[in-house]
Design an enzyme around this catalytic site. Structure first.
Site, mmCIF file in Angstrom:
data_model
loop_
_atom_site.group_PDB
_atom_site.id
_atom_site.type_symbol
_atom_site.label_atom_id
_atom_site.label_comp_id
_atom_site.label_asym_id
_atom_site.label_seq_id
_atom_site.Cartn_x
_atom_site.Cartn_y
_atom_site.Cartn_z
ATOM 1 N N HIS A 188 0.821 -1.207 0.000
ATOM 2 C CA HIS A 188 0.000 0.000 0.000
ATOM 3 C C HIS A 188 0.860 1.263 0.000
ATOM 4 O O HIS A 188 0.489 2.270 -0.610
ATOM 5 C CB HIS A 188 -0.933 -0.006 1.221
ATOM 6 C CG HIS A 188 -2.236 -0.681 0.960
ATOM 7 N ND1 HIS A 188 -2.923 -1.380 1.915
ATOM 8 C CD2 HIS A 188 -2.990 -0.771 -0.158
ATOM 9 C CE1 HIS A 188 -4.041 -1.869 1.399
ATOM 10 N NE2 HIS A 188 -4.101 -1.515 0.143
ATOM 11 N N CYS A 500 0.269 -10.815 -19.849
ATOM 12 C CA CYS A 500 -0.136 -10.009 -18.694
ATOM 13 C C CYS A 500 0.942 -9.980 -17.611
ATOM 14 O O CYS A 500 0.724 -9.466 -16.525
ATOM 15 C CB CYS A 500 -1.445 -10.525 -18.099
ATOM 16 S SG CYS A 500 -1.348 -12.226 -17.491
#
Length: 568
Positions: A188, A500
């Site tokens: 985060h 990806c």
């Protein structure tokens, strides 16, 4: 003490930051297992309730001026405090085991932290700091202990790790940069640094060198370099580069608004890899044409994976943020032994019970996710794709299709509409699928190459193991050969191939992949503008020549040289 010091780390958030060093204070909470008397049980329950309530209020206050990713991350912290299982366990330790509130909080959250630290998923390891911060903040509040940070605006912050709430507080002081010893690219703190345009370098062993608070420091978030006590000429050069980079970044971001075409007019498609809702704003601003990889492990870890409606809420937010473009939802790809309470720990989870292997055994879990995805397809017809992870053989695809038929039959009986032709694809990350691509292609509607795991499994290298991390070489000719085999196998059944993995996020590697014939790449949102700039500024012929040269290379070093020369 007066000489220049240079550290090399991992670039995490781009840009150049110049300011004075500031060492972030580290909490040192020591909590002993103190027992309490029967008469003190209610007193400790009240103390626990006050701690939870006060911290929640602190988070709500912190959120008042927050928007976008920042607000979403604070919401995640608030949701952690609302976890009924967490509170129930703490209460049990106070009431039944008669531990004081501080230790009940400390030991319960440590159990959660231990699970995350030993998980086989990088994103779970990187969420450990979130829980450690909540643990320590709760204990501080319970002890009526306040900790502040005397921080000058424009400082370069040095820390072991940084929690989301600390990162938000730091940003309010307009810090110039962040240097962390720990933390990962999906932590985060890094997501916030990227969102708030704070240059950040991680994996820096800064404590081994002697320097002081307030010493002049430069953070190069593009190259992963940190310089303490730079020379006057070096600082001047970085000042100039900072101005140039800011102008260049503005120009590159403008490219996001232009058509996705090569210099010779060949069309290509760039999509976003998304795991957290915090990433959604950049899907639009950075020019992604939908989501090429929606990771769903977060909702599984939050125990929402067992609820169809909770999943649907999450999926809808992602689809709505993608305008009218398609979204590829990957089935849960996690080591079930770490996420399902009744399972034993595995000695080698990367090669163990995870992805489609775990899902086929956990029929209810798979059924719920399939139901959520097919319900979603009915609401957004023609825009949803399903992607199966960790597939290693055709029989797994057959078993998955059988479960899909059962779910479709059930939805039909309930009168719920869904996309009858929802495309089903598989991740090409296990070498056996790449080698057998021509046969696997007959069973599915598309391939999506996961280059991270494909590299790891092909070279027998645990990319998280620091002792052998140098052997993790995405440029290895064997990886390129497997990619080419996958493309050739897909062509025989006329199905599309996307990439990806991390290779799609690197501009020159993306150009090589495009030269091989892969016209759809999915990547981190921050990489989109630079990759688009690279593809738009080169012709199909030049990228095809690069790919041919790479396919003839004999070593990772040769490939690296070819990549470095491309575009010069």
């Amino acid at each position: 003490m007066v000489g220049r010091i240079e550290f090399k780390g991992v670039p995490a958030a781009g840009g150049i930051g110049i300011g004075k060093a500031h060492f972030l204070q580290e909490r040192q909470n020591e909590v002993s297992p103190e027992k309490i008397h029967q008469d003190d049980i209610q007193l400790n329950i009240d103390k626990c309730n006050r701690a939870f309530g006060a911290l929640k209020e602190e988070f709500i206050k912190l959120k008042e001026d927050a928007v976008g990713e920042v607000a979403d991350i604070i919401d995640a912290q608030i949701e952690s405090l609302k976890d009924p299982e967490l509170y129930k366990t703490i209460l049990y330790k106070i009431e039944s085991e008669r531990y004081e509130a501080e230790y009940a909080i400390f030991s319960t959250l440590n159990e959660y932290i231990h699970i995350m630290e030993n998980a086989d998923a990088d994103w779970l390891n990187e969420r450990t700091i979130d829980l450690i911060a909540i643990r320590d903040q709760l204990i501080d509040v319970a002890r009526n202990k306040k900790q502040g940070e005397d921080l000058e605006p424009g400082s370069v912050v040095f820390a072991t790790n940084v929690s989301p709430t600390s990162m938000i507080e730091l940003s309010k002081n307009s810090i110039a940069g962040l240097v962390m010893q720990k933390g990962g690219l999906t932590s985060h703190a890094v997501i916030l640094a990227q969102s708030l345009d704070i240059p950040c370098v991680i994996g820096v062993e800064w404590k081994v060198k002697r320097f002081k608070n307030s010493e002049e420091t430069i953070v190069d978030g593009d190259l992963g370099i940190v310089v303490v006590r730079p020379s006057v000429s070096e600082q001047r050069a970085y000042d100039e580069r900072k101005k140039t980079e800011q102008k260049k970044a503005e120009e590159i971001l403008e490219i996001s608004k232009k058509p996705s075409e090569t210099a010779c007019g060949k069309r290509f498609k760039l999509q976003a890899n998304v795991e957290f809702l915090e990433e959604l704003p950049k899907v639009k601003t950075h020019g992604a044409e939908g989501v090429g990889l929606l990771r769903t492990e977060t909702i599984l870890f939050q125990k929402k994976g067992f609820d169809v409606n909770d999943q649907l809420d999450f999926y809808r937010k992602v689809v709505e943020a993608s305008d009218d473009s398609d979204v590829t939802v990957r089935l849960f790809d996690a080591g079930g032994d770490k996420l399902l309470d009744d399972m034993d720990t595995e000695s080698n989870p990367f090669l163990g019970w995870r992805g489609i292997r775990m899902l086929l055994d956990e029929s209810e879990l798979l059924g719920n996710q399939l139901e959520a995805i097919y319900r979603l397809s009915g609401e957004y017809s023609g825009r949803i794709k399903l992607l199966a992870p960790m597939v290693s053989c055709v029989s797994e695809i057959h078993r998955l299709k059988k479960r899909i038929l059962e779910v479709k039959d059930r939805l039909t009986e309930m009168g719920i509409k869904f996309d009858q032709n929802l495309p089903i694809g598989v991740m090409v990350e296990v070498p056996s699928v790449a080698i057998m691509a021509d046969r696997v292609a007959k069973e599915v509607d598309f391939f999506s190459i996961g280059t991270n795991d494909l590299t790891q499994y092909t070279l027998a290298v645990d990319r998280g193991n620091e002792k052998i991390s140098s052997l993790y070489q995405p440029y290895h000719p064997a990886i390129w050969k497997l990619i080419k085999m996958t493309i050739d196998g897909a062509k025989k059944s006329n199905i599309p191939v996307t990439v990806c993995g991390e290779m799609a996020s690197k501009p020159k590697t993306a150009a090589c992949l495009f030269g091989l014939g892969i016209e759809n790449l999915s990547m981190t949102t921050s990489a989109l503008p630079r990759v688009k700039s690279m593809l738009c500024s080169h012709t199909m012929d030049s990228m095809r020549i690069l790919s041919e040269q790479v396919m003839n290379a004999n070593s990772p070093g040769e490939v690296q040289i070819l990549m470095n020369k491309f575009g010069e």
